[in-house]
Design an enzyme around this catalytic site. Structure first.
Site, PDB file in Angstrom:
ATOM      1  CB  ILE A   1      -4.894  60.246  28.001  1.00  0.00           C
ATOM      2  CG1 ILE A   1      -5.654  61.385  27.339  1.00  0.00           C
ATOM      3  CG2 ILE A   1      -5.676  58.949  27.936  1.00  0.00           C
ATOM      4  CD1 ILE A   1      -5.899  61.145  25.853  1.00  0.00           C
TER       5      ILE A   1
ATOM      6  CE  LYS B   1       2.486  63.495  21.598  1.00  0.00           C
ATOM      7  NZ  LYS B   1       1.566  64.595  21.327  1.00  0.00           N
TER       8      LYS B   1
ATOM      9  CD  GLU C   1       0.813  57.262  31.577  1.00  0.00           C
ATOM     10  OE1 GLU C   1       1.007  56.177  32.118  1.00  0.00           O
ATOM     11  OE2 GLU C   1       0.227  57.382  30.478  1.00  0.00           O
TER      12      GLU C   1
ATOM     13  CB  VAL D   1       1.886  58.676  24.507  1.00  0.00           C
ATOM     14  CG1 VAL D   1       0.794  58.385  23.476  1.00  0.00           C
ATOM     15  CG2 VAL D   1       3.232  58.218  23.984  1.00  0.00           C
TER      16      VAL D   1
ATOM     17  CB  VAL E   1       5.320  70.486  30.513  1.00  0.00           C
ATOM     18  CG1 VAL E   1       5.111  69.239  31.359  1.00  0.00           C
ATOM     19  CG2 VAL E   1       4.524  70.378  29.210  1.00  0.00           C
TER      20      VAL E   1
ATOM     21  N   GLY F   1      -1.329  70.701  26.737  1.00  0.00           N
ATOM     22  CA  GLY F   1      -1.642  71.773  27.683  1.00  0.00           C
ATOM     23  C   GLY F   1      -0.898  71.571  28.990  1.00  0.00           C
TER      24      GLY F   1
ATOM     25  CD  GLU G   1       5.798  69.471  20.607  1.00  0.00           C
ATOM     26  OE1 GLU G   1       6.958  69.355  21.003  1.00  0.00           O
ATOM     27  OE2 GLU G   1       4.826  69.181  21.328  1.00  0.00           O
TER      28      GLU G   1
ATOM     29  CG  ASP H   1       3.891  65.741  18.945  1.00  0.00           C
ATOM     30  OD1 ASP H   1       4.762  65.807  19.818  1.00  0.00           O
ATOM     31  OD2 ASP H   1       2.681  65.550  19.211  1.00  0.00           O
TER      32      ASP H   1
ATOM     33  CE  LYS I   1       6.045  65.908  22.612  1.00  0.00           C
ATOM     34  NZ  LYS I   1       5.061  66.794  23.097  1.00  0.00           N
TER      35      LYS I   1
HETATM   36  N1  HSE Z   1       2.318  69.653  20.575  1.00  0.00           N
HETATM   37  C1  HSE Z   1       1.765  68.533  21.232  1.00  0.00           C
HETATM   38  C2  HSE Z   1       0.304  68.390  20.823  1.00  0.00           C
HETATM   39  C3  HSE Z   1       1.881  68.705  22.710  1.00  0.00           C
HETATM   40  O1  HSE Z   1      -0.223  69.340  20.223  1.00  0.00           O
HETATM   41  O2  HSE Z   1      -0.299  67.359  21.042  1.00  0.00           O
HETATM   42  C4  HSE Z   1       1.592  67.463  23.493  1.00  0.00           C
HETATM   43  O3  HSE Z   1       2.470  66.431  23.179  1.00  0.00           O
END
Ligand code: HSE
Length: 407
Positions: free
Chosen positions: A131, A200, A124, A127, A12, A298, A185, A196, A100
Site C-alpha cells: 500500500i 509501523k 515505503e 509500512v 521480499v 507477502g 515475521e 511489528d 520497519k
Molecule cells: N509480518 C508482517 C505482517 C509482514 O504480517 O504484516 C509485513 O510487514
C-alpha cells in the site's frame, strides 16, 4: 543504466529481484534507463537463479563498488542491517529498505545521515506492504495538519483474527497457515505481541508529527489473549476485534499513541479489512478521512513498494527527495494511562452485573456461558485499571478487557 544491489534474498528480496527482472521493460519506460542488479548479498547459495553468478556473500563487494548507486536492504532485523545501511549511506549510496524494525529504531539517525551525504533513504515498504502510505503522507497530504492515524498494520494478526471471526478457527491453526503463506515475521512473536504493528505506527507518527517516536515509548498489547468467546461477544455488540495501531494529536499538542486489539464498530471502514489486508486511515484537517487499503504482507506486494523506491532513487541520484523527521525524546507522548476510551470486559463472579454497573455507571451487557460481557462508558485507562482492581477485590474475575476503538 543504473546499477543496484540487493542485500537479502528471502521472501521480499527474491520478490524485488523477480520484479526487477520480469518488469524490466515497464521500469525502463518509467525511468528512461535500465536498472541492473549488479550484486545480491546472501549467505545461502541460489544455483537455480537466472542471475546466480551475481550473488555474493561479501558485503564489501557492494560497499566498494562505485558503480552501485542504490542498495536495497531486505535482510530484516537490526544486525547487520543497521551497520550495512549506515556504511552504504556514508559511501554515498542511496538506500531503500522494507525493514520497519530498522526504521522504527534508527530512522531519525539514518535520515540525518542521508541528508548529510546528499543521498536518499527510502522505506515505503516498511509500512503497509504494497500500500502506498509513506509517499502519500509525505507529499500528497502535506498541506494537512494530521489529527489522527489509525490502522490495521499487521497482515499476520489480521489474517488470524479474520480466520477466528469468519471460520471459528483456533488461534494456533490460523497462525500456522499465515506462516505457510509467507506473511509472518521470522519470529512470529513480533506479529502476535503487537511489536511489528507498533513499529509501523511509530514510523507513521514520526512522519505525521515530525519527531521520531521510538517503539519503547509506545504501550503495546498483542492478540495472544483474544479468545473465540471475545470474538463472538464482540460480534453480538456490533463490533469486530482488530489489532490497531493508533496515534492522535491532542489539544495540548502532545500525542496519544498505542498498539492494542480493539473492538472496531461495524460501521467503521477498518472493520471490513480482512485476512492479510491492511487498512490505514489518515485524518487530515483539509481532506477529512483518507483510507488506504491493500495487501500489507507477502512477497510481491511488499517488493512492489521496494521497487517503486528504487525507481525514485534512480530518478533522483543527484537530488534529495525530501523525507525527514527530527530525533525525539518521548516528551511529546502522553502516558497510556491517560488515554481515554470506552472498554469491553468479560467477567465472572457472583452478582457480577450489579457490581460492574455500580463500578462503571451506564453499561451495555450480554451473557454467554455464565460469563458477563460489558461495554463501559469512556474513561481514562488508569481509572479503568483501578476499578478492575477494586472489582477483583470484591470477588469478580476479570477474564479479558479490550479497548473500544473510536474509529
Ligand atoms: N509480518 C508482517 C505482517 C509482514 O504480517 O504484516 C509485513 O510487514
Amino acid at each position: 543504466m543504473v546499477s543496484v544491489a540487493i542485500m537479502g534474498h528471502g521472501v521480499v528480496g527474491s520478490g524485488v529481484a523477480e520484479i526487477l527482472l520480469t518488469h524490466k521493460q515497464k521500469l525502463f519506460s518509467s525511468l528512461g534507463e535500465e536498472i541492473y542488479i549488479k550484486k545480491i548479498l546472501d549467505l545461502r547459495e541460489f544455483p537455480d537463479s537466472p542471475i546466480a553468478e551475481r550473488f555474493t556473500k561479501n558485503f564489501e563487494e557492494i560497499l566498494n563498488d562505485i558503480e552501485i548507486r542504490v542498495v536495497v536492504e531486505v535482510m530484516g532485523g537490526l544486525n547487520p542491517a543497521y551497520d550495512y545501511v549506515k556504511r552504504c549511506l556514508k559511501a554515498g549510496k542511496s538506500v531503500v529498505t522494507s525493514n520497519k524494525e530498522l526504521v522504527a529504531a534508527h530512522g531519525a539517525e539514518l535520515l540525518a545521515l542521508a541528508k548529510e551525504e546528499n543521498v536518499n533513504f527510502m522505506f515505503e515498504a516498511s509500512v503497509g506492504g504494497g500500500i502506498p502510505i509513506i509517499r502519500p503522507m509525505n507529499q500528497c497530504l502535506v498541506a494537512n495538519n494530521v489529527g489522527e492515524v489509525a490502522g490495521i498494520l499487521n497482515g499476520t494478526t489480521n489474517f488470524i483474527l479474520t480466520k477466528m471471526i469468519a471460520d471459528g478457527m483456533q488461534f494456533a491453526d490460523a497462525l500456522k497457515l499465515a506462516q505457510d503463506l509467507g506473511f509472518a515475521e521470522r519470529n512470529p512473536a513480533a506479529d502476535i505481541e503487537g511489536h511489528d504493528a507498533c513499529r509501523k505506527i511509530c514510523i507513521l507518527a514520526s512522519l505525521a508529527y515530525g519527531k521520531h517516536v521510538y517503539p519503547e515509548s509506545v504501550h503495546t498489547e498483542g492478540i495472544s489473549g483474544i479468545t473465540l468467546s471475545d470474538v463472538t461477544l464482540a460480534k453480538s455488540f456490533g463490533y469486530v476485534i482488530k489489532l490497531i495501531g493508533k496515534v492522535k494529536k491532542l489539544e495540548s499538542g502532545k500525542i496519544d499513541i498505542l498498539t492494542a486489539p480493539m473492538l472496531v464498530p461495524l460501521k467503521s471502514q477498518l472493520s471490513n479489512i480482512d485476512y492479510e489486508f491492511n487498512g490505514i486511515m489518515v485524518r487530515g484537517d483539509c481532506t477529512g478521512d483518507v483510507v488506504f487499503y491493500g495487501k500489507g504482507a507477502g512477497k510481491l506486494p511488499t517488493a512492489s513498494a521496494v521497487v517503486a523506491d528504487v525507481v525514485d532513487c534512480c530518478k533522483h541520484l543527484k537530488a534529495r527527495r525530501f523525507l525527514f523527521w527530527a530525533d525525539g525524546d518521548g516528551s511529546n507522548i502522553i502516558s497510556y494511562k491517560d488515554s481515554v476510551s470506552a472498554m469491553y470486559l468479560r467477567v465472572s463472579g457472583e452478582d457480577a452485573e450489579a457490581k460492574v454497573q455500580t463500578a462503571f455507571g451506564e453499561i451495555s451487557t450480554a451473557w454467554s456461558d455464565g460469563e458477563l460481557a460489558v461495554l463501559t462508558p469512556e474513561l481514562r485507562y488508569g481509572e479503568f485499571q483501578e476499578i478492575c482492581e477494586a472489582l477483583e477485590n470484591d470477588g469478580i474475575k476479570i477474564l479479558s478487557s479490550i479497548r473500544i476503538g473510536d474509529i
